[in-house]
Design a protein around this motif. Structure first.
Motif, mmCIF file in Angstrom:
data_model
loop_
_atom_site.group_PDB
_atom_site.id
_atom_site.type_symbol
_atom_site.label_atom_id
_atom_site.label_comp_id
_atom_site.label_asym_id
_atom_site.label_seq_id
_atom_site.Cartn_x
_atom_site.Cartn_y
_atom_site.Cartn_z
ATOM 1 N N UNK A 1 0.854 -1.182 0.000
ATOM 2 C CA UNK A 1 0.000 0.000 0.000
ATOM 3 C C UNK A 1 0.893 1.235 0.000
ATOM 4 N N UNK A 2 0.434 2.270 -0.675
ATOM 5 C CA UNK A 2 1.163 3.537 -0.731
ATOM 6 C C UNK A 2 0.792 4.414 0.462
ATOM 7 N N UNK A 3 1.763 5.135 0.968
ATOM 8 C CA UNK A 3 1.526 6.148 1.990
ATOM 9 C C UNK A 3 2.417 7.351 1.683
ATOM 10 N N UNK A 4 1.984 8.520 2.101
ATOM 11 C CA UNK A 4 2.784 9.710 1.875
ATOM 12 C C UNK A 4 3.978 9.799 2.817
ATOM 13 N N UNK A 5 3.901 9.094 3.984
ATOM 14 C CA UNK A 5 4.965 9.157 4.971
ATOM 15 C C UNK A 5 5.040 7.842 5.731
ATOM 16 N N UNK A 6 5.971 6.993 5.338
ATOM 17 C CA UNK A 6 6.109 5.674 5.971
ATOM 18 C C UNK A 6 6.387 5.802 7.465
ATOM 19 N N UNK A 7 7.254 6.727 7.841
ATOM 20 C CA UNK A 7 7.618 6.862 9.259
ATOM 21 C C UNK A 7 6.394 7.188 10.115
ATOM 22 N N UNK A 8 5.589 8.156 9.679
ATOM 23 C CA UNK A 8 4.389 8.518 10.447
ATOM 24 C C UNK A 8 3.387 7.367 10.501
ATOM 25 N N UNK A 9 3.212 6.678 9.380
ATOM 26 C CA UNK A 9 2.279 5.542 9.351
ATOM 27 C C UNK A 9 2.789 4.408 10.237
ATOM 28 N N UNK A 10 4.083 4.160 10.199
ATOM 29 C CA UNK A 10 4.702 3.153 11.063
ATOM 30 C C UNK A 10 4.434 3.480 12.535
ATOM 31 N N UNK A 11 4.681 4.717 12.933
ATOM 32 C CA UNK A 11 4.469 5.116 14.331
ATOM 33 C C UNK A 11 2.989 5.011 14.722
ATOM 34 N N UNK A 12 2.079 5.402 13.822
ATOM 35 C CA UNK A 12 0.642 5.294 14.102
ATOM 36 C C UNK A 12 0.245 3.832 14.308
ATOM 37 N N UNK A 13 0.742 2.963 13.437
ATOM 38 C CA UNK A 13 0.373 1.548 13.523
ATOM 39 C C UNK A 13 1.031 0.855 14.720
ATOM 40 N N UNK A 14 2.270 1.210 15.019
ATOM 41 C CA UNK A 14 2.939 0.657 16.213
ATOM 42 C C UNK A 14 2.116 0.998 17.457
ATOM 43 N N UNK A 15 1.629 2.235 17.534
ATOM 44 C CA UNK A 15 0.821 2.658 18.678
ATOM 45 C C UNK A 15 -0.507 1.910 18.769
ATOM 46 N N UNK A 16 -0.943 1.316 17.657
ATOM 47 C CA UNK A 16 -2.173 0.519 17.645
ATOM 48 C C UNK A 16 -1.885 -0.969 17.854
ATOM 49 N N UNK A 17 -0.615 -1.307 18.088
ATOM 50 C CA UNK A 17 -0.248 -2.693 18.363
ATOM 51 C C UNK A 17 0.092 -3.528 17.145
ATOM 52 N N UNK A 18 0.249 -2.903 15.991
ATOM 53 C CA UNK A 18 0.607 -3.639 14.777
ATOM 54 C C UNK A 18 2.079 -4.036 14.863
ATOM 55 N N UNK A 19 2.359 -5.274 14.471
ATOM 56 C CA UNK A 19 3.724 -5.790 14.533
ATOM 57 C C UNK A 19 4.408 -5.696 13.175
ATOM 58 N N UNK A 20 5.607 -5.123 13.173
ATOM 59 C CA UNK A 20 6.384 -4.940 11.951
ATOM 60 C C UNK A 20 7.565 -5.899 11.939
ATOM 61 N N UNK A 21 7.818 -6.504 10.789
ATOM 62 C CA UNK A 21 9.019 -7.331 10.606
ATOM 63 C C UNK A 21 10.142 -6.515 9.973
ATOM 64 N N UNK A 22 9.775 -5.433 9.281
ATOM 65 C CA UNK A 22 10.768 -4.524 8.704
ATOM 66 C C UNK A 22 10.387 -3.108 9.114
ATOM 67 N N UNK A 23 11.278 -2.477 9.860
ATOM 68 C CA UNK A 23 11.059 -1.084 10.261
ATOM 69 C C UNK A 23 11.300 -0.180 9.049
ATOM 70 N N UNK A 24 10.872 1.076 9.109
ATOM 71 C CA UNK A 24 11.078 1.971 7.972
ATOM 72 C C UNK A 24 12.531 1.952 7.489
ATOM 73 N N UNK A 25 12.667 1.669 6.185
ATOM 74 C CA UNK A 25 13.982 1.495 5.579
ATOM 75 C C UNK A 25 13.991 2.148 4.211
ATOM 76 N N UNK A 26 15.005 2.977 3.952
ATOM 77 C CA UNK A 26 15.151 3.567 2.621
ATOM 78 C C UNK A 26 15.820 2.568 1.705
ATOM 79 N N UNK A 27 15.257 2.445 0.502
ATOM 80 C CA UNK A 27 15.806 1.544 -0.519
ATOM 81 C C UNK A 27 15.768 2.290 -1.848
ATOM 82 N N UNK A 28 16.832 3.005 -2.143
ATOM 83 C CA UNK A 28 16.879 3.767 -3.387
ATOM 84 C C UNK A 28 15.884 4.912 -3.368
ATOM 85 N N UNK A 29 14.892 4.846 -4.234
ATOM 86 C CA UNK A 29 13.922 5.941 -4.373
ATOM 87 C C UNK A 29 12.656 5.729 -3.564
ATOM 88 N N UNK A 30 12.658 4.732 -2.671
ATOM 89 C CA UNK A 30 11.488 4.482 -1.838
ATOM 90 C C UNK A 30 11.893 4.256 -0.385
#
Length: 131
Positions: free
Chosen positions: A83-112
């Protein structure tokens, strides 16, 4: 030709509906019973309700090759979709606060910038921000 519906296999449609609406903030658009245990269950982005629809489709547990494939993708950490988001970091923090579990934290990979989370329904989902 246009993309109208994508399908995400889920182990439990009700649990998936709760996750996708309560955590991801999608909106239920269609909910039609097909049988005693299956529904035509569609969610959409709150921001683009006439855009691409997501079918929360019952996982084909009775079809062993599909079951093996889904588990192999999940175990390898490979996202089912993204899914596309305008800001991965903000979405990551919002979802972490809701208890969502991430296997990959926000990571820059070239142009994304990407992050990958568990949808609690048998899938890894990737969020992507174009840099």
């Amino acid at each position: 030709m246009k993309i109208r519906v994508i399908s995400i296999p889920v182990q439990d449609q009700e649990k998936a509906l709760q996750f996708y609406t309560e955590k991801l903030d999608f909106v239920k658009k269609v909910d039609v019973p097909l049988s005693e245990s299956n529904r035509w269950l569609i969610v959409v982005s709150r921001e683009e309700q006439e855009g691409v629809e997501i079918l929360l489709e019952p996982a084909p547990n009775h079809f062993e090759p599909a079951k093996i494939y889904r588990k192999a993708l999940f175990d390898a950490g490979i996202p089912w979709t993204q899914f596309h988001t305008d800001n991965v970091q903000l979405e990551y923090e919002r979802l972490i606060n809701l208890g969502v579990e991430f296997s990959v934290k926000p990571t820059e990979m070239g142009t994304v910038k990407i992050a990958v989370f568990d949808d609690t329904c048998g899938n890894n989902i990737q969020i992507v921000e174009m840099l």
